[in-house]
Design an enzyme around this catalytic site. Structure first.
Site, mmCIF file in Angstrom:
data_model
loop_
_atom_site.group_PDB
_atom_site.id
_atom_site.type_symbol
_atom_site.label_atom_id
_atom_site.label_comp_id
_atom_site.label_asym_id
_atom_site.label_seq_id
_atom_site.Cartn_x
_atom_site.Cartn_y
_atom_site.Cartn_z
ATOM 1 N N ARG A 1 -16.766 -20.185 25.959
ATOM 2 C CA ARG A 1 -15.351 -20.443 26.215
ATOM 3 C C ARG A 1 -14.631 -19.157 26.632
ATOM 4 O O ARG A 1 -13.749 -19.175 27.500
ATOM 5 C CB ARG A 1 -14.695 -21.038 24.970
ATOM 6 C CG ARG A 1 -13.336 -21.658 25.251
ATOM 7 C CD ARG A 1 -12.755 -22.322 24.029
ATOM 8 N NE ARG A 1 -11.482 -22.957 24.347
ATOM 9 C CZ ARG A 1 -10.574 -23.305 23.445
ATOM 10 N NH1 ARG A 1 -10.814 -23.098 22.157
ATOM 11 N NH2 ARG A 1 -9.437 -23.856 23.808
ATOM 12 N N HIS B 1 -12.581 -18.886 30.102
ATOM 13 C CA HIS B 1 -11.156 -18.558 30.144
ATOM 14 C C HIS B 1 -10.909 -17.255 30.899
ATOM 15 O O HIS B 1 -9.845 -17.082 31.503
ATOM 16 C CB HIS B 1 -10.603 -18.459 28.720
ATOM 17 C CG HIS B 1 -10.292 -19.790 28.114
ATOM 18 N ND1 HIS B 1 -9.087 -20.075 27.512
ATOM 19 C CD2 HIS B 1 -11.028 -20.931 28.027
ATOM 20 C CE1 HIS B 1 -9.081 -21.335 27.068
ATOM 21 N NE2 HIS B 1 -10.264 -21.858 27.367
ATOM 22 N N ASN C 1 -4.911 -19.557 24.920
ATOM 23 C CA ASN C 1 -6.093 -18.746 24.614
ATOM 24 C C ASN C 1 -6.244 -18.526 23.114
ATOM 25 O O ASN C 1 -6.601 -17.440 22.653
ATOM 26 C CB ASN C 1 -6.026 -17.394 25.332
ATOM 27 C CG ASN C 1 -6.499 -17.489 26.762
ATOM 28 O OD1 ASN C 1 -7.268 -18.379 27.113
ATOM 29 N ND2 ASN C 1 -6.024 -16.598 27.603
ATOM 30 N N HIS D 1 -18.258 -28.833 26.220
ATOM 31 C CA HIS D 1 -17.541 -29.397 25.071
ATOM 32 C C HIS D 1 -18.458 -30.206 24.155
ATOM 33 O O HIS D 1 -17.978 -30.915 23.275
ATOM 34 C CB HIS D 1 -16.380 -30.281 25.547
ATOM 35 C CG HIS D 1 -15.133 -29.501 25.827
ATOM 36 N ND1 HIS D 1 -13.949 -30.095 26.213
ATOM 37 C CD2 HIS D 1 -14.879 -28.161 25.778
ATOM 38 C CE1 HIS D 1 -13.028 -29.156 26.386
ATOM 39 N NE2 HIS D 1 -13.576 -27.979 26.139
#
Length: 324
Positions: free
Chosen positions: A60, A64, A92, A191
């Site tokens: 992740r 990001h 975030n 996910h």
């Protein structure tokens, strides 16, 4: 005449993006820091043995980072008295363990070969190693990125896909990052590990669907009851719920299987089954895990080349939290 002039900068921009991506290569540190990948892998593996949530945090973090200013390590920079950085933007709200691992690896790399391995590359390697530990996925990481010097909290909300987006909006956001709709569905499979705070889904799925005082009718009823028990309206903002209720720490195609039974946690997850094109991709990925694993690796490589800094651009940070 004006239209023609507009085409020239656009072409130059596209050529710049392609050129930067082409400068990345596998084995980039083979001569300058031959132990770099081993140091990263050993540190990530040690952290994973202590905490199985580590792969989700690292994947992740890389995602990001790449969606804001390209893959330049800007998400790792700390805020200063004069500037609030990306990591402190609301979207975030990431697992701090990921940052701690990056700090530890960077310290080891600087001790072995100072000023050589960029924080942006470190993120790419660490995400790959996390994916391997969580699900046996592997791809050859292309490196050669340099680190950015700018990190603004105002930018992530404009670039990171929201949990409330529908398929069209998700497709647009990924397209703006040079990723196709198939890439979007493929990368959404990340996910299958990790978790969301209650605030990430309870409002628009459990208690206030489309402004009404009710739950999203597309959600599996038993799953909704389970989530309401975990996330009552008075739930602490620190409560976490796994994206995949079946295999929460294994990176696999169970994410896609869950969507077919209306067990998607976020609205943006469940939306993938509502569109004909993305639904077809969901079903293919669920049925053919080997194909999905290969596609995931290719999509991560593609994402990792997004608007990167190379050559003399940016810098190689001595510490990932601060510019030199």
């Amino acid at each position: 005449m004006e239209a023609s002039l507009l085409v020239i900068p656009l072409v130059l921009l596209l050529l710049s993006i392609t050129a930067n991506g082409d400068r990345l290569k596998v084995g980039y540190y083979r001569q300058t820091c031959p132990q770099a990948e081993e140091i990263i892998n050993d540190t990530v593996t040690k952290a994973f043995k202590e905490n199985p949530c580590v792969p989700a945090a690292l994947i992740r973090l890389h995602f990001h980072d790449c969606f804001v200013r390209g893959c330049d390590g800007s998400i790792l920079l700390d805020s200063t008295a004069d500037n609030t950085a990306e990591k402190d933007a609301h979207v975030n709200n990431l697992n701090p363990k990921g940052y701690e691992i990056i700090d530890e690896v960077k310290s080891k790399l600087e001790a072995k070969c100072a000023g050589v391995v960029s924080c942006a590359d470190l993120l790419a390697y660490a995400a790959r190693d996390g994916a391997y530990l969580a699900g046996g996925l592997f791809w050859a990481v292309q490196a050669g990125r340099r680190d950015g010097r700018i990190s603004l909290a105002s930018e992530p909300p404009l670039n990171i896909p929201s949990h409330s987006y529908d398929v069209n909006k998700l497709t647009q956001v990924f397209a703006s990052k040079h990723l196709s709709q198939e890439d979007m569905v493929t990368l959404s499979g990340a996910h299958s590990i990790g978790a969301s705070h209650c605030a990430g889904f309870s409002g628009d799925r459990l208690y206030n669907f489309n402004g009404s005082a009710g739950q999203d009718p597309s959600m599996n009823c038993n799953y909704a009851l389970h989530l309401k028990a975990k996330c009552p309206p008075s739930a602490s903002p620190d409560v976490l719920v796994p994206f995949d209720p079946v295999t929460p720490t294994k990176l696999d195609v169970n994410y896609y299987i869950n969507l077919q039974y209306n067990l998607g946690l976020l609205k943006s997850d469940q939306e993938l089954i509502s569109d004909d094109a993305t639904s077809r991709e969901v079903k293919i990925n669920a049925k053919y895990p080997t194909i999905w694993r290969k596609k995931f690796g290719r999509a991560m490589v593609k994402m990792g080349a997004n608007d990167v800094l190379t050559g003399s651009q940016g810098e190689i940070r001595k510490h990932c939290r601060y510019v030199n």
